[in-house]
Scaffold this motif. Structure first.
Motif, PDB file in Angstrom:
ATOM      1  N   LEU A  45      66.831   4.891  41.784  1.00  0.00           N
ATOM      2  CA  LEU A  45      67.804   3.802  41.861  1.00  0.00           C
ATOM      3  C   LEU A  45      69.010   4.356  42.613  1.00  0.00           C
ATOM      4  O   LEU A  45      69.301   5.559  42.535  1.00  0.00           O
ATOM      5  CB  LEU A  45      68.239   3.355  40.458  1.00  0.00           C
ATOM      6  N   ASP A  46      69.751   3.514  43.337  1.00  0.00           N
ATOM      7  CA  ASP A  46      70.933   4.054  44.027  1.00  0.00           C
ATOM      8  C   ASP A  46      72.227   3.657  43.335  1.00  0.00           C
ATOM      9  O   ASP A  46      73.278   3.551  43.957  1.00  0.00           O
ATOM     10  CB  ASP A  46      70.925   3.698  45.522  1.00  0.00           C
ATOM     11  N   PHE A  47      72.127   3.482  42.017  1.00  0.00           N
ATOM     12  CA  PHE A  47      73.308   3.243  41.180  1.00  0.00           C
ATOM     13  C   PHE A  47      72.966   3.715  39.777  1.00  0.00           C
ATOM     14  O   PHE A  47      71.788   3.901  39.442  1.00  0.00           O
ATOM     15  CB  PHE A  47      73.656   1.750  41.163  1.00  0.00           C
ATOM     16  N   ILE A  48      74.002   3.907  38.965  1.00  0.00           N
ATOM     17  CA  ILE A  48      73.758   4.305  37.579  1.00  0.00           C
ATOM     18  C   ILE A  48      73.702   3.045  36.733  1.00  0.00           C
ATOM     19  O   ILE A  48      74.710   2.350  36.589  1.00  0.00           O
ATOM     20  CB  ILE A  48      74.873   5.239  37.057  1.00  0.00           C
ATOM     21  N   PRO A  49      72.533   2.709  36.190  1.00  0.00           N
ATOM     22  CA  PRO A  49      72.445   1.447  35.445  1.00  0.00           C
ATOM     23  C   PRO A  49      73.178   1.536  34.109  1.00  0.00           C
ATOM     24  O   PRO A  49      73.037   2.511  33.379  1.00  0.00           O
ATOM     25  CB  PRO A  49      70.933   1.269  35.229  1.00  0.00           C
ATOM     26  N   LYS A  50      73.978   0.514  33.839  1.00  0.00           N
ATOM     27  CA  LYS A  50      74.707   0.461  32.564  1.00  0.00           C
ATOM     28  C   LYS A  50      73.977  -0.450  31.584  1.00  0.00           C
ATOM     29  O   LYS A  50      74.125  -0.310  30.380  1.00  0.00           O
ATOM     30  CB  LYS A  50      76.130  -0.089  32.776  1.00  0.00           C
ATOM     31  N   HIS A  51      73.256  -1.400  32.112  1.00  0.00           N
ATOM     32  CA  HIS A  51      72.590  -2.404  31.295  1.00  0.00           C
ATOM     33  C   HIS A  51      71.162  -2.571  31.821  1.00  0.00           C
ATOM     34  O   HIS A  51      70.957  -2.558  33.037  1.00  0.00           O
ATOM     35  CB  HIS A  51      73.373  -3.726  31.393  1.00  0.00           C
ATOM     36  N   PRO A  52      70.168  -2.727  30.914  1.00  0.00           N
ATOM     37  CA  PRO A  52      68.780  -2.836  31.393  1.00  0.00           C
ATOM     38  C   PRO A  52      68.571  -3.950  32.418  1.00  0.00           C
ATOM     39  O   PRO A  52      67.734  -3.836  33.309  1.00  0.00           O
ATOM     40  CB  PRO A  52      67.968  -3.087  30.110  1.00  0.00           C
ATOM     41  N   LYS A  53      69.354  -5.024  32.304  1.00  0.00           N
ATOM     42  CA  LYS A  53      69.211  -6.157  33.235  1.00  0.00           C
ATOM     43  C   LYS A  53      69.542  -5.759  34.683  1.00  0.00           C
ATOM     44  O   LYS A  53      69.107  -6.423  35.629  1.00  0.00           O
ATOM     45  CB  LYS A  53      70.117  -7.317  32.810  1.00  0.00           C
ATOM     46  N   GLU A  54      70.316  -4.671  34.841  1.00  0.00           N
ATOM     47  CA  GLU A  54      70.632  -4.209  36.201  1.00  0.00           C
ATOM     48  C   GLU A  54      69.454  -3.467  36.836  1.00  0.00           C
ATOM     49  O   GLU A  54      69.431  -3.271  38.054  1.00  0.00           O
ATOM     50  CB  GLU A  54      71.828  -3.244  36.172  1.00  0.00           C
ATOM     51  N   CYS A  55      68.510  -3.008  36.020  1.00  0.00           N
ATOM     52  CA  CYS A  55      67.353  -2.270  36.557  1.00  0.00           C
ATOM     53  C   CYS A  55      66.342  -3.270  37.093  1.00  0.00           C
ATOM     54  O   CYS A  55      66.024  -4.253  36.422  1.00  0.00           O
ATOM     55  CB  CYS A  55      66.697  -1.435  35.471  1.00  0.00           C
TER      56      CYS A  55
END
Ligand code: ADP
Ligand code: MN
Ligand code: MN
Ligand code: MN
Length: 361
Positions: A45-55
Motif C-alpha cells: 500500500l502507498d499509505f499507512i491505513p488507519k481504518h480497514p475501510k481505507e484498505c
C-alpha cells in the motif's frame, strides 16, 4: 523442517533494508474453506491505513482454498480489522478480512458477517468475552513436541503450569507468541502450560463484541507463523492424543453489563437457564464440524462434561458452564462456557451465546 532450516542470519540482512517512506506491506489474512485454516497474502500500500475501510478490497482464488469451484473461483477479501505486523514491524500491517463470494454474499465460512450484526443489535448490553485458547505443539512428524519418539512421557500431573526442562516443552514458542501479540495490538491477557505435555494455553480478553473473534483469529495467525519460524506445527485439534491425555478447548468466558453490576449473579443464572434449553444448538456452533470434532473431547473425563448433557455449577470443571468461585462470592461477574472446542470459530461461538442469552432468538 524446511521453513525453519533456511539461514535466519542471512534473512536478517534483507529485513534490515530500508523500506521506502510511505510504502506499507499489508498482509491480508482470511479464514479458508475448512473454517479452521488461515491463509494470507501480501500487497504493497502507498499509505499507512488507519481504518480497514481505507484498505482496498482484494480477491483470491477460492478454488485453491476449498471455497469455490475453478469455473467461478474469484472470491473477495473485505478488510475488517488492522493490526501491527510483528514479523515485518515498522509501518507494516496485518489486515484481517471477511470473505465474500462472486454474488457478494458471505462465504460459507465467513461467520463474522452475521456475528457482527448480532453484536450490533446487542451493543447496549456491552457483551464481553475472554477466550482461553488451548493448543498443542507438534514436531514435523506430527508427534507432540518433546515427547519420546518411541513411547510416552510420564503420566499427567507435573506439566500444568510446569517449570523445568523435564516438565514443559516449547516455551520459546509461547514467549515469542506472547510478545508478538502485544506488539500487534492483540488483547492477549495471559498464558500457561497445560495438563498434557507440549500443550499450552493463551487467553485473549476481555474483548467486547466482534473484537473477540477478530483478536483471537489474529492471535492464531501469529501463533502459526511463530511456529513456522521454529520449525514446529501448532494443532488446534481438540483431542490430539487418544488415551489418558487431556484434550484442548477454547473455554469462553462471558458477561454482559448487567452481569457485571451488583446482583449480576441473578442475571448469570438466568442466562444459564436459557443456555440449558439450547444445548444441541450450541454444541453445533462450538466446532467447525457441528460437534463431530468435540465428540472426541467432551467425554465427561479429563475436566470435561459429556457432549450429551448440559450442566452448570460453581467452581465445577466437569460442567458445561462454570461459575467461578470468586463470582459466586462477589455476587456478580461472568460465566465460563467450557464446551467450545479449541478449533472453534470464535465468531460462531460468541454469536450464538449472545443470541441465546441477550436477544432470546
Ligand atoms: P481459568 O481459571 O478458567 O483457567 P483463565 O484465567 O485462563 O481462567 O481465563 C479467564 C478469562 O476470563 C480471560 O480470558 C479473561 O479475559 C476473561 N474474563 C475476565 N473477566 C471477564 C468478564 N467480566 N467477562 C468476560 N470475560 C472475562
Ligand atoms: Mn485457563
Ligand atoms: Mn486450560
Ligand atoms: Mn477455563
Amino acid at each position: 523442517m524446511a521453513s525453519s532450516a533456511t539461514n535466519k542470519t542471512v534473512l536478517s540482512k534483507y529485513l534490515e533494508l530500508d523500506q521506502p517512506n510511505g510504502k506499507v506491506m499489508a498482509e491480508y489474512l482470511w479464514i479458508d474453506g475448512s473454517g479452521e485454516g488461515i491463509r494470507s497474502k501480501c500487497r504493497t500500500l502507498d499509505f499507512i491505513p488507519k481504518h480497514p475501510k481505507e484498505c482496498p478490497i482484494w480477491n483470491f482464488d477460492g478454488s485453491s482454498t476449498a471455497q469455490a469451484e475453478g469455473s467461478n473461483s474469484d472470491m473477495y477479501l473485505h478488510p475488517c480489522a488492522i493490526f501491527n505486523d510483528p514479523f515485518r514491524q515498522g509501518n507494516n500491517r496485518l489486515v484481517l478480512c471477511e470473505v465474500y463470494k462472486y454474488n457478494k454474499k458471505p462465504a460459507e465460512t465467513n461467520k463474522r458477517n452475521s456475528c457482527n450484526a448480532v453484536m450490533e443489535k446487542a451493543k447496549d448490553e456491552k457483551p464481553w468475552f475472554g477466550i482461553e485458547q488451548e493448543y498443542t505443539i507438534l514436531d514435523g512428524d506430527g508427534h507432540p513436541f518433546g515427547w519420546p519418539k518411541n513411547g510416552f512421557p510420564g503420566p499427567q500431573g507435573p506439566y500444568y503450569c510446569g517449570v523445568g526442562a523435564n516438565r514443559v516443552y516449547g516455551r520459546d514458542i509461547v514467549e515469542a507468541h506472547y510478545k508478538a501479540c502485544l506488539f500487534a495490538g492483540v488483547d492477549i491477557c495471559g498464558c500457561n502450560a497445560e495438563v498434557m505435555p507440549a500443550q499450552w494455553e493463551f487467553q485473549v480478553g476481555p474483548s467486547e463484541g466482534i473484537n473477540m473473534g477478530d483478536h483471537l483469529w489474529v492471535a492464531r495467525y501469529i501463533l502459526h507463523r511463530v511456529a513456522e519460524d521454529f520449525g514446529v506445527i501448532v494443532t488446534l485439534d481438540p483431542k490430539p492424543m487418544q488415551g489418558d491425555w487431556n484434550g484442548a478447548g477454547a473455554h469462553t468466558n462471558y458477561s454482559t453489563k448487567s452481569m457485571r453490576e451488583p446482583n449480576g449473579l441473578a442475571v448469570i443464572e438466568e442466562a444459564i437457564e436459557k443456555l440449558s434449553h439450547q444445548h444441541v444448538r450450541h454444541i453445533k456452533a462450538y466446532d467447525p464440524n457441528e460437534g463431530k470434532d468435540n465428540e472426541r473431547r467432551l467425554t465427561g473425563l479429563h475436566e470435561t462434561s459429556s457432549i450429551h448433557d448440559f450442566s452448570a455449577g460453581v467452581a465445577n470443571r466437569g460442567a458445561s458452564i462454570r461459575i467461578p468461585r470468586q463470582v459466586a462470592e462477589d455476587g456478580y461477574g461472568y460465566l465460563e462456557d467450557r464446551r467450545p472446542s479449541s478449533n472453534c470459530d470464535p465468531y460462531a461461538v460468541t454469536e450464538v451465546i449472545v443470541r441465546t442469552t441477550v436477544l432470546n432468538e
